[in-house]
Enzyme design. Sequence first.
Site, PDB file in Angstrom:
ATOM      1  N   ASP A 117       0.908  -1.002   0.112  1.00  0.00           N
ATOM      2  CA  ASP A 117      -0.214   0.000  -0.067  1.00  0.00           C
ATOM      3  C   ASP A 117       1.104   1.283   0.017  1.00  0.00           C
ATOM      4  OD1 ASP A 117      -2.225   1.924   0.551  1.00  0.00           O
ATOM      5  OD2 ASP A 117      -1.091   1.673   2.725  1.00  0.00           O
ATOM      6  N   ASP A 137       0.018   5.154   1.070  1.00  0.00           N
ATOM      7  CA  ASP A 137      -0.147   5.963   2.046  1.00  0.00           C
ATOM      8  C   ASP A 137       0.011   5.418   3.440  1.00  0.00           C
ATOM      9  OD1 ASP A 137      -0.674   7.819  -0.031  1.00  0.00           O
ATOM     10  OD2 ASP A 137      -2.853   8.054   0.111  1.00  0.00           O
ATOM     11  N   GLU A 139      -0.591  10.931   4.057  1.00  0.00           N
ATOM     12  CA  GLU A 139      -1.827  10.769   2.922  1.00  0.00           C
ATOM     13  C   GLU A 139      -1.710  11.600   2.072  1.00  0.00           C
ATOM     14  OE1 GLU A 139      -4.213   8.022   3.566  1.00  0.00           O
ATOM     15  OE2 GLU A 139      -2.907   7.421   5.383  1.00  0.00           O
ATOM     16  N   ARG A 157     -14.019  13.488  -1.606  1.00  0.00           N
ATOM     17  CA  ARG A 157     -12.783  14.256  -1.215  1.00  0.00           C
ATOM     18  C   ARG A 157     -12.044  14.819  -2.358  1.00  0.00           C
ATOM     19  NH1 ARG A 157      -9.651   9.873   2.623  1.00  0.00           N
ATOM     20  NH2 ARG A 157     -10.567   8.404   1.160  1.00  0.00           N
ATOM     21  N   SER A 187      -2.798   1.501  -4.772  1.00  0.00           N
ATOM     22  CA  SER A 187      -3.122   2.615  -3.882  1.00  0.00           C
ATOM     23  C   SER A 187      -4.426   3.361  -4.165  1.00  0.00           C
ATOM     24  CB  SER A 187      -2.095   3.846  -3.900  1.00  0.00           C
ATOM     25  OG  SER A 187      -2.370   4.828  -3.421  1.00  0.00           O
ATOM     26  N   GLY A 188      -5.116   3.608  -3.116  1.00  0.00           N
ATOM     27  CA  GLY A 188      -6.420   4.243  -3.187  1.00  0.00           C
ATOM     28  C   GLY A 188      -6.295   5.645  -3.485  1.00  0.00           C
ATOM     29  N   LYS A 231      -7.782  -3.588  -4.562  1.00  0.00           N
ATOM     30  CA  LYS A 231      -6.524  -3.669  -4.142  1.00  0.00           C
ATOM     31  C   LYS A 231      -6.114  -5.301  -4.200  1.00  0.00           C
ATOM     32  CE  LYS A 231      -4.672  -0.101  -1.402  1.00  0.00           C
ATOM     33  NZ  LYS A 231      -4.448   0.414  -0.274  1.00  0.00           N
ATOM     34  N   ASP A 265      -1.714  -0.573   5.748  1.00  0.00           N
ATOM     35  CA  ASP A 265      -1.955  -0.129   7.032  1.00  0.00           C
ATOM     36  C   ASP A 265      -3.415  -0.032   7.310  1.00  0.00           C
ATOM     37  OD1 ASP A 265      -1.955   2.080   5.348  1.00  0.00           O
ATOM     38  OD2 ASP A 265      -2.099   3.321   7.025  1.00  0.00           O
ATOM     39  N   ASN A 279      -8.707  -0.535   3.887  1.00  0.00           N
ATOM     40  CA  ASN A 279      -9.148  -1.004   2.388  1.00  0.00           C
ATOM     41  C   ASN A 279      -7.937  -1.749   2.187  1.00  0.00           C
ATOM     42  OD1 ASN A 279      -7.153   0.893   2.339  1.00  0.00           O
ATOM     43  ND2 ASN A 279      -7.924   1.992   0.444  1.00  0.00           N
TER      44      ASN A 279
HETATM   45 MG   LIG Z   1      -2.399   3.305   3.632  1.00  0.00          MG
END
Ligand SMILES: [Mg+2]
Length: 433
Positions: free
Chosen positions: A211, A213, A220, A256, A299-300, A344, A367, A370
Amino acid sequence: MFAEGWCPRVGDARLLRQNLCVSETDLPPEGPKTTVLVTVTGRDKPGVTSLLFAVLSQHSVSLLDVEQVVIRGRLILGVLIAQVRNPATLTAALVEAMHGVDMQVDMTIGANGVHRPVPTHAVVILGSPVTAQAFSAISAELAAQRANIDSIRGVADYPITGLELLVTATGGETDTRLRTALAEVAAREQVDVAVERAGLARRAKRLIVFDVDSTLIQGEVIEMLAAHAGVEDEVRAVTEAAMRGELDFAESLRRRVETLAGLDVSVIDKVADAIELTPGARTTIRTLRRLGYHCGVVSGGFRQVIEPLAHDLELDFVLANTLEVVDGKLTGGVTGDIVDRAGKAAALRRFAAEAGVPMEQTVAVGDGANDIDMLNAAGLGLAFNAKPALREVADAALSHPYLDAVLFILGVTREEVEAADARDGIRRRVPLD
Ligand SMILES: [Mg+2]
């Protein structure tokens, strides 16, 4: 190293020298051939091993096993010898020789049933520090779980202390039982403990996906973009709503990103330049690449911000969301499918298929909530300073802020990392706070 055998004592008084320790009853004076385990200990110096084997070669014996370790200048050398017809003669010769170089000799006569233990699990303890109390609690719990410690080695002295125990566990449900029991001890003693199956499967990992962030990088990205747009509070409110479970990830991402509408595209480069890697990230990826791992990120966050970093780290796979840009401005939308929790996990499967790596040979590190599906799908799922929901599903949870802890879990030692770096002219230990 060796299984315990029958240990008759040397009856010949001439052999009972100060530096010879043998136990039990008299030796067979002359008779059936027997195995002999010779253990030599003492301050290490050049020539001890060659002298021992010179004496053994004069007796024309065959070797079943040899193991030598030097711990902080102290040598421990074990030799298991087959089919010795006259152990007393051999003992006398070895004592004479080893005494001459000021070494202790221990002889176990009849060390039959040669079973080098085949460990079932690797238990890695990581801490800063690892206290004697923590180690004592873990070893006591292993004993309570009927897991015998076969060997222990140090795997890291920087940036945290790492110890690897190879253990042989007996009884049923060993994976779950050991993991659950040791996780409780680890939480109590404030160390990280990872339990993995030992053997080839542990060393066969070939693909790792991180991942981004708060895992590969600090912070982030969406918050960094929001700071440029002056909408941090709005973004934080949406993030908190998502954490309360009021919004799913896709909806929270859309809301966002909407707040970024109108932002000049140059902000993307500014944020990309400001990204700080998690300590140890570069070392971890460099080392895994040397080992032949395929490395990727999913990554999101946003492709435009991550791609320069992925290029710099020479990653093989990158998947993230794409910010929509029209006439040099962010529109507040994203294009294409949103990379969410399910996305993911799907990405990990796709990367594995493209690299030709079976899923059990994959590692995922994350972390956040998601990352749950991705860690579940991976052969080894590692939670990195993670939210409780992710720690629960992970194979191991890391709670120090150094990504290179991942290497120690995978069985790579700090020594190996630094030796490889030194060959490439990289020598760097950043002073720690
Ligand atoms: Mg993360």
